[in-house]
Design an enzyme around this catalytic site. Structure first.
Site, PDB file in Angstrom:
ATOM      1  N   TYR A   1      -0.240   4.034  -5.423  1.00 24.70           N
ATOM      2  CA  TYR A   1      -0.621   4.054  -3.889  1.00 24.70           C
ATOM      3  C   TYR A   1       0.121   4.767  -2.982  1.00 24.70           C
ATOM      4  CZ  TYR A   1      -1.398   1.657   0.745  1.00 24.70           C
ATOM      5  OH  TYR A   1      -1.504   1.114   1.826  1.00 24.70           O
TER       6      TYR A   1
ATOM      7  N   SER B   1       0.074   5.520   5.539  1.00 26.62           N
ATOM      8  CA  SER B   1       1.037   4.267   5.364  1.00 26.62           C
ATOM      9  C   SER B   1       2.300   4.793   5.563  1.00 26.62           C
ATOM     10  CB  SER B   1       0.583   3.711   3.835  1.00 26.62           C
ATOM     11  OG  SER B   1       1.740   2.905   3.571  1.00 26.62           O
TER      12      SER B   1
END
Length: 245
Positions: free
Chosen positions: A151, A138
């Site tokens: 996350y 990400s």
């Protein structure tokens, strides 16, 4: 990398990035296997996408990961590509007592499961003439979103893991890729939205999948898609932009 005639496992293939990649890779004449927790959703995907193979698996469960791997080796021994895509994004508020179960869940799915699959698949894939492991990280691996601290940390760990894995496998037939998504229009993080069926905006998921395939075909081993190039190049500046709340 040749993206035709492969046999590919995509974790987290019932929606979002995983499903978009599955559909496009299937159209490129690959045998695509997707897994997920939702049996009904998998059945619907199999019904409307001829050729895609589906298998129920909760990748948060270590034994189910082992069972899935053994099932694939037995039924699809030609497997040569693993795509670690499944992920979950939860919010963490450090001013409140945290839910340790959610922290464990997020870490298990986003980081431990990919490591486990890599361990399960690497020796097998190394005997193939051509193989690849593709990790989906990400842009938050490089510039964390503070509200999604766990996350972001797991994706930073995936980036680090991929660097080490690529080095360890440099003398094998396995190519190691990291795909770095920007904000993509998917269900990720739906738990935090008032409308649970809405998406969070961002890049069109099919356009994202097309760019991923272009990157893989051109052997771009760390592919920063869309706006993630800015996150990679200007981390402090983009941190301030990303965390204005």
């Amino acid at each position: 990398m040749n993206l035709t005639g492969n046999t590919i496992l995509i974790t987290g293939g019932t929606s979002g990035i995983g499903l978009a990649l599955a559909k496009q890779l299937n159209m490129l004449n690959n045998k695509v296997i997707i897994c997920g927790r939702r049996a009904e959703r998998l059945e619907e995907i199999r019904r409307v996408n001829a050729g895609i193979v589906t298998k129920v698996c909760d990748i948060a469960d270590a034994q189910q990961r082992v069972d899935l791997t053994e099932w694939i080796f037995q039924n699809y021994p030609e497997i040569n590509i693993l795509i670690n895509n499944a992920g979950v994004q939860l919010h963490t508020d450090f001013l409140r007592t945290g839910d340790l179960a959610n922290i464990r869940k997020e870490t298990e799915i986003n980081f431990i499961a990919p490591i486990h699959f890599i361990q399960l698949f690497t020796s097998y894939l190394s005997r193939k003439e051509s193989a690849a492991i593709i990790n989906i990280s990400s842009g938050l691996a490089f510039v964390p979103l503070a509200v999604a601290a766990v996350y972001s940390a797991t994706k930073a760990a995936i980036h680090s893991l991929t660097l080490s894995l690529r080095y360890q496998l440099r003398n094998t037939t396995i190519k190691v890729f990291e795909i770095v998504p920007p904000s993509v229009d998917t269900e990720l993080g739906y738990e935090h939205r008032e409308d649970k069926t809405s998406t969070h905006g961002g890049m069109d998921v099919n356009e994202f999948a097309s760019q991923v395939i272009d990157a893989l075909q051109n052997d771009i081993y760390e592919a920063a898609i869309g706006t993630t190039a800015n996150l990679r190049a200007k981390p402090q500046e983009m941190f301030d932009v990303l965390n204005r709340w």
